[in-house]
Design a protein around this motif. Structure first.
Motif: not given
Length: 313
Positions: A201, A228-230, A276, A280, A285
């Motif tokens: 990421t 969560h972010w990825s 994620c 979103e 994002g």
């Protein structure tokens, strides 16, 4: 001349680090008054603050009165955490809880950066509501940090992210970019992990998510809790190394995939993929394709300068 200082204020801890620099730049370039603090590498650009010094932390927060605090500072090297557990716990847990308390005291929105390593990697993808089960001490300290933050500040946000890369000052700054020398020196074979599934990421993308989350929160106080972010490209380190070689037209036949579970160092989860969809759904994002992001990050470290011409012209 009067300089127009933006009215929205953000304080970034760990602003000298890989992620912190990107977060500082993102807010700074998007009409925020950003102050970064660091410790060992702070001067002259950033405020030098020891996050374990509660008086210093109190003073900077009360003097600056930030609307948002992004807490990037951490001991994030799993093997270092195993060897220095007390120091890691002081920074990852105690300092995070104190920062959350001070943020609550001035009504600042705290974003605590956490990790996919809070999960054991046995049943991905992981939603924010899934029960954490960290395999190593790093994951445990970050999970304890999450709890300390929310105990001291119920309006804070936790942002879990996976393995990071981006514009590094040294190749060793990221577990992704550190592989570049092994890729470039194709005269000797290199063993590469082909067991652990990762989601590399770009720090620029995480920085954009932090800013978008902060701006959404300024409009809507219900924006809080765990997120969560990825990146969404699944790769082992072997596959990343091959992608890096491909991006620079370098050979990859000397890279050897090792499919066994690693036996040295801290235990790692096999696949801690983060779901994620919560961010979103909020319209938050940004994702940089790995090949584009890694080329931008690594070209200054090319040993054979002739490749620069072929890659960039």
């Amino acid at each position: 001349e009067d300089v127009d200082v933006p009215s929205r204020r953000v304080l970034i801890t760990g602003a000298t680090g890989l992620l912190g620099r990107a977060v500082f730049k993102e807010f700074n370039e998007n009409n925020w008054n950003a102050v970064g603090c660091g410790y060992r590498r702070a001067q002259p650009r950033f405020e030098q603050i020891n996050l374990l010094d509660s008086t210093a932390v109190h003073d900077i927060i009360h003097d600056f009165q930030p609307h948002v605090i992004v807490h990037c500072a951490a001991e994030r090297r799993p093997d270092v955490v195993e060897s220095q557990p007390d120091a890691a716990s002081q920074l990852n847990v105690a300092a995070s809880g104190n920062l959350a308390k001070e943020a609550a005291g001035v009504g600042a929105f705290l974003i605590y950066i956490s990790t996919d390593y809070v999960f054991d990697g046995t049943s991905p993808p992981y939603k924010e509501t899934d029960v954490p089960n960290p395999l190593n001490l790093y994951g445990k300290t970050k999970l304890e940090g999450e709890k300390a933050v929310l105990e001291n500040n119920e309006d804070a946000a936790i942002l879990r992210i996976p393995i990071l890369y981006g514009e590094v000052e040294r190749l060793e700054e990221s577990a992704v970019t550190v592989m570049f020398d092994k890729v470039q020196f194709s005269n000797k074979s290199a063993n590469m992990d082909h067991w652990q599934q990762r989601f590399p990421t770009n720090v620029k993308d995480v920085a954009a998510v932090c800013r978008q989350l902060a701006e959404k929160r300024m409009l809507d106080p219900s924006v809080k809790g765990t997120f969560h972010w990825s990146g969404n490209e699944q790769m082992t380190k072997y596959e990343m190394a091959c992608a890096i070689a491909d991006a620079f037209n370098l050979p990859s036949s000397h890279l050897r995939p090792i499919t066994d579970c690693p036996v040295v160092g801290a235990l790692r989860p096999r696949n801690a993929q983060l779901d994620c969809s919560k961010l979103e759904m909020l319209g938050i994002g940004q994702r940089t394709p790995f090949r584009a992001g890694i080329k931008e990050s690594l070209w200054p470290f090319l040993v054979d300068k002739r490749w620069r011409q072929t890659v960039f012209h």
